[in-house]
Write a protein that holds these residues in place. Structure first.
Motif, PDB file in Angstrom:
ATOM      1  N   GLU A  10       0.837  -0.995  -0.100  1.00 26.00           N
ATOM      2  CA  GLU A  10      -0.086  -0.008   0.049  1.00 26.00           C
ATOM      3  C   GLU A  10       0.815   1.285  -0.055  1.00 26.00           C
ATOM      4  OE1 GLU A  10      -3.886   1.845   2.390  1.00 26.00           O
ATOM      5  OE2 GLU A  10      -2.554   0.628   3.398  1.00 26.00           O
ATOM      6  N   LEU A  11       1.898   1.032   0.927  1.00 25.88           N
ATOM      7  CA  LEU A  11       2.652   2.492   0.962  1.00 25.88           C
ATOM      8  C   LEU A  11       3.533   2.618  -0.347  1.00 25.88           C
ATOM      9  CD1 LEU A  11       4.243   1.999   4.510  1.00 25.88           C
ATOM     10  CD2 LEU A  11       2.665   3.893   3.852  1.00 25.88           C
ATOM     11  N   LEU A  12       3.796   1.447  -1.071  1.00 20.63           N
ATOM     12  CA  LEU A  12       4.468   1.787  -2.592  1.00 20.63           C
ATOM     13  C   LEU A  12       3.673   2.064  -3.898  1.00 20.63           C
ATOM     14  CD1 LEU A  12       7.066  -1.141  -2.015  1.00 20.63           C
ATOM     15  CD2 LEU A  12       7.401   1.323  -1.871  1.00 20.63           C
ATOM     16  N   GLY A  13       2.264   2.015  -3.269  1.00 20.68           N
ATOM     17  CA  GLY A  13       1.086   2.254  -4.191  1.00 20.68           C
ATOM     18  C   GLY A  13       0.803   1.086  -5.108  1.00 20.68           C
ATOM     19  N   LEU A  14       1.254   0.143  -4.686  1.00 22.49           N
ATOM     20  CA  LEU A  14       0.966  -1.479  -5.547  1.00 22.49           C
ATOM     21  C   LEU A  14      -0.405  -2.056  -4.867  1.00 22.49           C
ATOM     22  CD1 LEU A  14       4.671  -2.317  -5.537  1.00 22.49           C
ATOM     23  CD2 LEU A  14       3.388  -1.252  -7.270  1.00 22.49           C
ATOM     24  N   LEU A  15      -0.733  -1.990  -4.041  1.00 23.81           N
ATOM     25  CA  LEU A  15      -1.885  -2.783  -3.417  1.00 23.81           C
ATOM     26  C   LEU A  15      -3.025  -2.778  -4.126  1.00 23.81           C
ATOM     27  CD1 LEU A  15      -2.652  -4.556  -1.020  1.00 23.81           C
ATOM     28  CD2 LEU A  15      -3.250  -2.786   0.146  1.00 23.81           C
ATOM     29  N   ASP A  16      -3.567  -1.821  -4.842  1.00 17.71           N
ATOM     30  CA  ASP A  16      -4.565  -1.645  -5.638  1.00 17.71           C
ATOM     31  C   ASP A  16      -4.574  -2.632  -6.680  1.00 17.71           C
ATOM     32  OD1 ASP A  16      -5.957   0.366  -4.153  1.00 17.71           O
ATOM     33  OD2 ASP A  16      -5.331   1.865  -5.247  1.00 17.71           O
ATOM     34  N   ASP A  17      -3.482  -2.756  -7.153  1.00 20.89           N
ATOM     35  CA  ASP A  17      -3.417  -3.807  -8.330  1.00 20.89           C
ATOM     36  C   ASP A  17      -3.655  -5.240  -8.045  1.00 20.89           C
ATOM     37  OD1 ASP A  17      -2.416  -1.893 -10.017  1.00 20.89           O
ATOM     38  OD2 ASP A  17      -0.241  -2.278  -9.674  1.00 20.89           O
ATOM     39  N   TYR A  18      -3.179  -5.533  -6.725  1.00 24.77           N
ATOM     40  CA  TYR A  18      -3.362  -6.841  -6.229  1.00 24.77           C
ATOM     41  C   TYR A  18      -4.932  -7.064  -5.770  1.00 24.77           C
ATOM     42  CZ  TYR A  18       1.457  -7.568  -6.563  1.00 24.77           C
ATOM     43  OH  TYR A  18       2.759  -7.581  -7.212  1.00 24.77           O
ATOM     44  N   ILE A  19      -5.504  -5.967  -5.008  1.00 24.50           N
ATOM     45  CA  ILE A  19      -6.838  -5.834  -5.086  1.00 24.50           C
ATOM     46  C   ILE A  19      -7.759  -6.149  -6.430  1.00 24.50           C
ATOM     47  CG2 ILE A  19      -8.940  -4.601  -4.154  1.00 24.50           C
ATOM     48  CD1 ILE A  19      -7.053  -3.337  -1.933  1.00 24.50           C
ATOM     49  N   ALA A  20      -7.297  -5.498  -7.207  1.00 27.33           N
ATOM     50  CA  ALA A  20      -8.087  -5.632  -8.299  1.00 27.33           C
ATOM     51  C   ALA A  20      -8.238  -7.247  -8.843  1.00 27.33           C
ATOM     52  CB  ALA A  20      -7.482  -4.810  -9.311  1.00 27.33           C
ATOM     53  N   VAL A  21      -7.161  -7.862  -8.710  1.00 22.32           N
ATOM     54  CA  VAL A  21      -6.990  -9.268  -9.163  1.00 22.32           C
ATOM     55  C   VAL A  21      -7.793 -10.139  -8.317  1.00 22.32           C
ATOM     56  CG1 VAL A  21      -5.429 -11.266  -9.370  1.00 22.32           C
ATOM     57  CG2 VAL A  21      -4.593  -9.006 -10.209  1.00 22.32           C
ATOM     58  N   ASP A  63     -10.342  -9.143  -6.631  1.00 23.50           N
ATOM     59  CA  ASP A  63     -11.715  -8.645  -6.949  1.00 23.50           C
ATOM     60  C   ASP A  63     -12.371  -9.505  -8.124  1.00 23.50           C
ATOM     61  OD1 ASP A  63     -12.179  -7.131  -4.675  1.00 23.50           O
ATOM     62  OD2 ASP A  63     -11.690  -5.195  -5.634  1.00 23.50           O
ATOM     63  N   GLU A  64     -11.413  -9.429  -9.103  1.00 25.18           N
ATOM     64  CA  GLU A  64     -11.886 -10.309 -10.505  1.00 25.18           C
ATOM     65  C   GLU A  64     -12.133 -11.781 -10.043  1.00 25.18           C
ATOM     66  OE1 GLU A  64      -8.943  -9.907 -13.409  1.00 25.18           O
ATOM     67  OE2 GLU A  64      -9.077  -7.553 -13.209  1.00 25.18           O
ATOM     68  N   GLN A  65     -11.285 -12.432  -9.184  1.00 25.65           N
ATOM     69  CA  GLN A  65     -11.163 -13.640  -8.811  1.00 25.65           C
ATOM     70  C   GLN A  65     -12.529 -14.232  -7.946  1.00 25.65           C
ATOM     71  OE1 GLN A  65      -9.560 -16.283  -9.879  1.00 25.65           O
ATOM     72  NE2 GLN A  65     -10.382 -17.818  -8.507  1.00 25.65           N
ATOM     73  N   ASN A  66     -12.954 -13.074  -7.104  1.00 24.07           N
ATOM     74  CA  ASN A  66     -14.105 -13.273  -6.126  1.00 24.07           C
ATOM     75  C   ASN A  66     -15.126 -13.146  -7.099  1.00 24.07           C
ATOM     76  OD1 ASN A  66     -15.338 -13.621  -3.756  1.00 24.07           O
ATOM     77  ND2 ASN A  66     -15.492 -11.264  -3.647  1.00 24.07           N
ATOM     78  N   ALA A  67     -15.318 -12.303  -8.299  1.00 19.29           N
ATOM     79  CA  ALA A  67     -16.401 -12.163  -9.026  1.00 19.29           C
ATOM     80  C   ALA A  67     -16.691 -13.377  -9.734  1.00 19.29           C
ATOM     81  CB  ALA A  67     -16.210 -10.768  -9.996  1.00 19.29           C
ATOM     82  N   ARG A  68     -15.687 -13.972 -10.341  1.00 17.31           N
ATOM     83  CA  ARG A  68     -15.793 -15.425 -10.993  1.00 17.31           C
ATOM     84  C   ARG A  68     -16.319 -16.343 -10.073  1.00 17.31           C
ATOM     85  NH1 ARG A  68      -9.989 -15.978 -12.482  1.00 17.31           N
ATOM     86  NH2 ARG A  68      -9.857 -13.603 -13.148  1.00 17.31           N
ATOM     87  N   LEU A  69     -15.938 -16.205  -8.791  1.00 15.59           N
ATOM     88  CA  LEU A  69     -16.523 -17.329  -7.921  1.00 15.59           C
ATOM     89  C   LEU A  69     -17.900 -17.084  -7.321  1.00 15.59           C
ATOM     90  CD1 LEU A  69     -12.951 -18.140  -5.830  1.00 15.59           C
ATOM     91  CD2 LEU A  69     -14.148 -19.467  -7.801  1.00 15.59           C
TER      92      LEU A  69
END
Length: 95
Positions: free
Chosen positions: A57-68, A70-76
């Motif tokens: 999160e501090l490096l501004g990278l967490l949103d990318d992993y959250i998006a992945v 969220d996509e997996q959760n939507a598929r399931l």
């Protein structure tokens, strides 16, 4: 194992991104961990999930992993659920 490879990849990403702007001591303070913990993270060794997520999160990278995630959760979301057990019949109280 894939999980070990993924930890190594995440550690490398954290290290490369962090080293562009600050040293380990400064970043460890921001994350709220020790330098040894940060070093383990950057070397692909297991660390506390909260530490990893805070670093991302501090490096501004967490949103990318959250998006992945969220996509997996939507598929399931539409996947069939496990069938529930049959309700247990009432047992006589024989005490």
């Amino acid at each position: 194992m894939k999980s070990e490879e993924f930890l190594t990849t995440l550690g490398s990403i954290v290290k490369r991104t962090r080293s562009k702007t600050m040293d380990q001591v400064n970043f460890a303070q921001r994350v709220g961990c020790g330098v040894a913990t940060l070093s383990r993270l950057e070397n692909g060794q297991p660390v506390n999930a909260e530490t990893l997520f805070t670093a991302l999160e501090l490096l501004g990278l967490l949103d990318d992993y959250i998006a992945v995630g969220d996509e997996q959760n939507a598929r399931l979301a539409n996947a069939p659920l496990r069938k529930k057990r049959k309700p247990e019949s009432d047992l006589p109280n024989d005490f």
